[in-house]
Write an enzyme that holds these catalytic residues in place. Structure first.
Site, mmCIF file in Angstrom:
data_model
loop_
_atom_site.group_PDB
_atom_site.id
_atom_site.type_symbol
_atom_site.label_atom_id
_atom_site.label_comp_id
_atom_site.label_asym_id
_atom_site.label_seq_id
_atom_site.Cartn_x
_atom_site.Cartn_y
_atom_site.Cartn_z
ATOM 1 C CE LYS A 249 24.130 12.844 10.463
ATOM 2 N NZ LYS A 249 23.378 12.177 11.555
HETATM 3 C C1 E4P Z 1 23.599 13.103 14.831
HETATM 4 O O1 E4P Z 1 22.939 13.495 13.903
HETATM 5 C C2 E4P Z 1 23.475 11.788 15.444
HETATM 6 O O2 E4P Z 1 22.355 11.160 14.881
HETATM 7 C C3 E4P Z 1 23.213 11.792 16.932
HETATM 8 O O3 E4P Z 1 22.983 13.067 17.429
HETATM 9 C C4 E4P Z 1 24.039 10.887 17.748
HETATM 10 O O4 E4P Z 1 23.622 10.943 19.095
HETATM 11 P P1 E4P Z 1 24.090 9.887 20.202
HETATM 12 O O5 E4P Z 1 25.506 10.159 20.541
HETATM 13 O O6 E4P Z 1 23.180 10.128 21.361
HETATM 14 O O7 E4P Z 1 23.906 8.525 19.583
#
Ligand code: E4P
Length: 216
Positions: free
Chosen positions: A83
């Site tokens: 990522k």
């Molecule tokens: C994406 O891969 C992130 O890990 C995640 O979906 C973030 O979610 P949040 O906004 O609930 O922290």
């Protein structure tokens, strides 16, 4: 639409994997920071629990550092997808790592313009954040729909991973908006199972069966 689990918690991953509905796991630095153990060990353990990609995020902010960390993360297991945040430095890293055949997810995407850049850089996945966009008064689902739309017109293999999903409704709306994948936190995933009429219906079946005196 496929479902991924959005967590680094091994117990939650084991519980969700048992259901047979999870096709990958996404993590981020916040989720990893909540768990015991070192980053690489946690990611390796997750890869042993699920069939499908496991997303691990770089921490460097410069392209050179992201590329170095991305190679290290990809080296942990064939199923690791790196990522990379949507920044100018990030796009350089997405492009370099993708050219090396490393699967990359461009994360923290909030607009169709950003998604177009990520796809052109070679990202295998783009992750628009629904909940965080809703949090500031915008429509996260609309952003997903718009990203799906612009990527469908190009010759891209980029898949949309709807992220920052906070509820079963978010997951359903992401599917309707055309996302190929939604990554769902454990709480929302388990909420998806339940419906009061399912519980009431099952209780009624069991009661009627018990009262009939019949045996299997
Ligand atoms: C994406 O891969 C992130 O890990 C995640 O979906 C973030 O979610 P949040 O906004 O609930 O922290």
């Amino acid at each position: 639409m496929k479902l991924f689990l959005d967590t680094a918690n091994l117990d939650d991953i084991r519980a969700a994997a048992k259901l047979g509905v999870i096709h990958g796991v996404t993590t981020n630095p916040t989720l990893i920071s909540r768990e015991k153990g070192d980053f690489a060990a946690i990611i390796r353990e997750i890869t042993s629990l699920v069939d499908g990609p496991v997303f691990a995020e770089v921490l460097a902010q410069d392209a050179e550092g992201m590329i170095r960390e991305g190679r290290e993360l990809a080296g942990l297991d064939f199923s690791v997808c790196v990522k990379i945040p949507m920044t100018a430095e990030g796009l350089t890293a997405v492009s370099a790592l993708s050219k090396e055949g490393i699967r990359v997810c461009c994360t923290l995407v909030f607009s169709a313009a950003q998604a177009l850049l990520a796809a052109n850089a070679g990202a295998r996945y783009v992750a628009p954040f629904i909940g965080r966009f809703d949090d500031i008064g915008y429509d996260g689902i609309e952003a997903v729909a718009s990203i799906v739309d612009v990527l469908a017109d190009g010759d891209f293999e980029t898949e949309v991973v709807a992220a920052s999903v906070r509820s079963p409704l978010h997951a359903v709306e992401a599917a309707k908006a055309g996302a190929g994948i939604a990554t769902v936190p454990p709480k929302a995933l388990f909420q998806m199972i339940h419906h009061p009429l399912t519980d009431a219906g099952l209780a009624r079946f069991m009661k009627d069966w018990a009262e009939s005196g019949k045996e299997l």
